[in-house]
Design a protein around this motif. Structure first.
Motif, PDB file in Angstrom:
ATOM      1  N   ALA A  21       0.823  -1.214   0.000  1.00 13.25           N
ATOM      2  CA  ALA A  21       0.000   0.000   0.000  1.00 13.25           C
ATOM      3  C   ALA A  21       0.854   1.261   0.000  1.00 13.25           C
ATOM      4  O   ALA A  21       0.445   2.290  -0.529  1.00 13.25           O
ATOM      5  N   GLY A  22       2.005   1.210   0.600  1.00 13.71           N
ATOM      6  CA  GLY A  22       2.866   2.375   0.649  1.00 13.71           C
ATOM      7  C   GLY A  22       4.258   1.982   1.075  1.00 13.71           C
ATOM      8  O   GLY A  22       4.464   0.885   1.603  1.00 13.71           O
ATOM      9  N   PRO A  23       5.244   2.838   0.753  1.00 14.57           N
ATOM     10  CA  PRO A  23       5.086   4.208   0.247  1.00 14.57           C
ATOM     11  C   PRO A  23       4.725   4.320  -1.235  1.00 14.57           C
ATOM     12  O   PRO A  23       4.206   5.342  -1.667  1.00 14.57           O
ATOM     13  N   THR A  24       5.011   3.278  -2.023  1.00 19.51           N
ATOM     14  CA  THR A  24       4.615   3.261  -3.432  1.00 19.51           C
ATOM     15  C   THR A  24       3.741   2.044  -3.679  1.00 19.51           C
ATOM     16  O   THR A  24       4.191   0.911  -3.482  1.00 19.51           O
ATOM     17  N   PRO A  25       2.488   2.214  -4.116  1.00 21.43           N
ATOM     18  CA  PRO A  25       1.591   1.067  -4.314  1.00 21.43           C
ATOM     19  C   PRO A  25       2.155   0.086  -5.352  1.00 21.43           C
ATOM     20  O   PRO A  25       2.644   0.491  -6.406  1.00 21.43           O
ATOM     21  N   GLN A  26       2.082  -1.193  -5.019  1.00 22.10           N
ATOM     22  CA  GLN A  26       2.527  -2.253  -5.923  1.00 22.10           C
ATOM     23  C   GLN A  26       1.629  -3.467  -5.721  1.00 22.10           C
ATOM     24  O   GLN A  26       1.032  -3.645  -4.667  1.00 22.10           O
ATOM     25  N   ILE A  27       1.570  -4.324  -6.740  1.00 21.36           N
ATOM     26  CA  ILE A  27       0.859  -5.589  -6.621  1.00 21.36           C
ATOM     27  C   ILE A  27       1.545  -6.605  -7.511  1.00 21.36           C
ATOM     28  O   ILE A  27       1.876  -6.315  -8.672  1.00 21.36           O
ATOM     29  N   VAL A  28       1.805  -7.797  -6.963  1.00 22.04           N
ATOM     30  CA  VAL A  28       2.445  -8.867  -7.723  1.00 22.04           C
ATOM     31  C   VAL A  28       1.706 -10.167  -7.447  1.00 22.04           C
ATOM     32  O   VAL A  28       1.018 -10.318  -6.429  1.00 22.04           O
ATOM     33  N   ARG A  29       1.844 -11.116  -8.358  1.00 25.44           N
ATOM     34  CA  ARG A  29       1.270 -12.440  -8.176  1.00 25.44           C
ATOM     35  C   ARG A  29       2.252 -13.293  -7.366  1.00 25.44           C
ATOM     36  O   ARG A  29       3.447 -13.320  -7.646  1.00 25.44           O
ATOM     37  N   VAL A  30       1.771 -13.948  -6.350  1.00 20.62           N
ATOM     38  CA  VAL A  30       2.597 -14.768  -5.462  1.00 20.62           C
ATOM     39  C   VAL A  30       2.421 -16.237  -5.825  1.00 20.62           C
ATOM     40  O   VAL A  30       1.299 -16.717  -5.974  1.00 20.62           O
TER      41      VAL A  30
END
Length: 293
Positions: A161-170
């Motif tokens: 969520a922070g400081p820089t939003p990211q999303i990856v597949r686990v």
């Protein structure tokens, strides 16, 4: 031990165990449904009489009535010694921020510096979660493809969520890792209904976490914040008081032209006014970003 500035919170979820014996406790202010306005006024008056200044940390995800009660209390007391600090961090990250403020409250920082330091400290808190689904996640930007994959059975996602939003597949052959801090941190983990050790087994080595991950109870508001109860929440953070002190002390201090309190960064923690522009104001002072430890 006398603490000049009181740290108060709007929920018991925001109170983590102390980092060391010197870390003061935080006062939990009861929500409007559990406490009358007169009782809330008396609670804050008592804190002011005992400590002089009060910094209240309230997540932006809290019910609107909570923030309304805080503003009403400050208005009725007509006090300029109450700072209402909001944060967009997820529940466990917000609790870490509160504990850092508690640690710094025993230092020689003024109440104004301490209140405005909350925004600076948040930049160094890496708050995320492993989720079993992102289909109901609305507080972190999620791509359409990730939303579609979120409906697949067994899909897990690492979300920052922070400081820089990211999303990856686990999981799987093409697993990616979240971009983490470039400075030494410790890891805090809170388990929900998802069975995974990914933060400790995959994330901690990649982020060069110091020591073993510490487990705490999952905040009660975490499932609603992340959109699912199938999660493991985690936070990488600065834990040592000397490092936190150096970080805050490295930022140039100014005097608020509106309320007269000391501040660092681009906003007064007590009245939310921005400092008057001066030729000496540099980029670091404008953004509130200190040197990375």
């Amino acid at each position: 031990m006398t603490v000049p500035t009181a740290i108060a919170v709007t929920s018991a979820d925001l109170v983590l165990p102390p980092a060391d014996p010197q870390t003061p406790h935080a006062t939990v202010l009861q929500p409007p449904g559990a406490r009358s306005l007169d009782a809330s006024l008396a609670d804050v008056q008592q804190l002011l009489a005992r400590h002089g200044h009060v910094i209240v940390v309230c997540p932006t995800s809290a019910p609107p009535a909570v923030a309304q009660r805080l503003r009403a209390v400050r208005g009725l007391l007509e006090s300029d010694r109450i700072a209402l600090v909001t944060t967009d961090l997820p529940p466990l990250g917000a609790a870490v921020l509160v504990r850092q403020l508690r640690q710094l409250a025993v230092c020689d920082f003024s109440a104004g510096v301490l209140a405005s330091a909350a925004r600076l400290l948040a930049h160094y808190i890496y708050a995320g979660a492993v989720l079993g689904s992102v289909s109901r996640l609305d507080r972190v930007p999620v791509s359409l493809s990730s939303h579609l994959k979120g409906w697949l059975p067994g899909a897990h996602f690492g979300v920052l969520a922070g400081p820089t939003p990211q999303i990856v597949r686990v999981g799987g052959k093409n697993e990616q890792l979240l971009a983490g801090p470039e400075f030494a941190t410790r890891l805090l983990v809170a388990r929900g209904q998802l069975q995974t050790d990914w933060p400790a087994t995959a994330l901690a080595p990649a982020w060069r976490i110091q020591g073993a991950a510490q487990e705490v109870a999952l905040p009660g508001t975490s499932p609603a914040w992340w959109g699912t109860g199938k999660l493991v929440e985690f936070v990488a953070y600065l834990s040592d008081l000397p490092v936190l002190y150096q970080l805050v002390a490295s930022v140039r201090r100014e005097t608020c032209h509106w309320c007269g309190m000391e501040l660092i960064g681009d906003r007064c923690g007590f009245c939310a006014a921005s400092p008057s522009p001066t030729p000496a104001s540099g980029a670091g002072a404008a953004t509130g970003a200190g040197a990375v430890p």
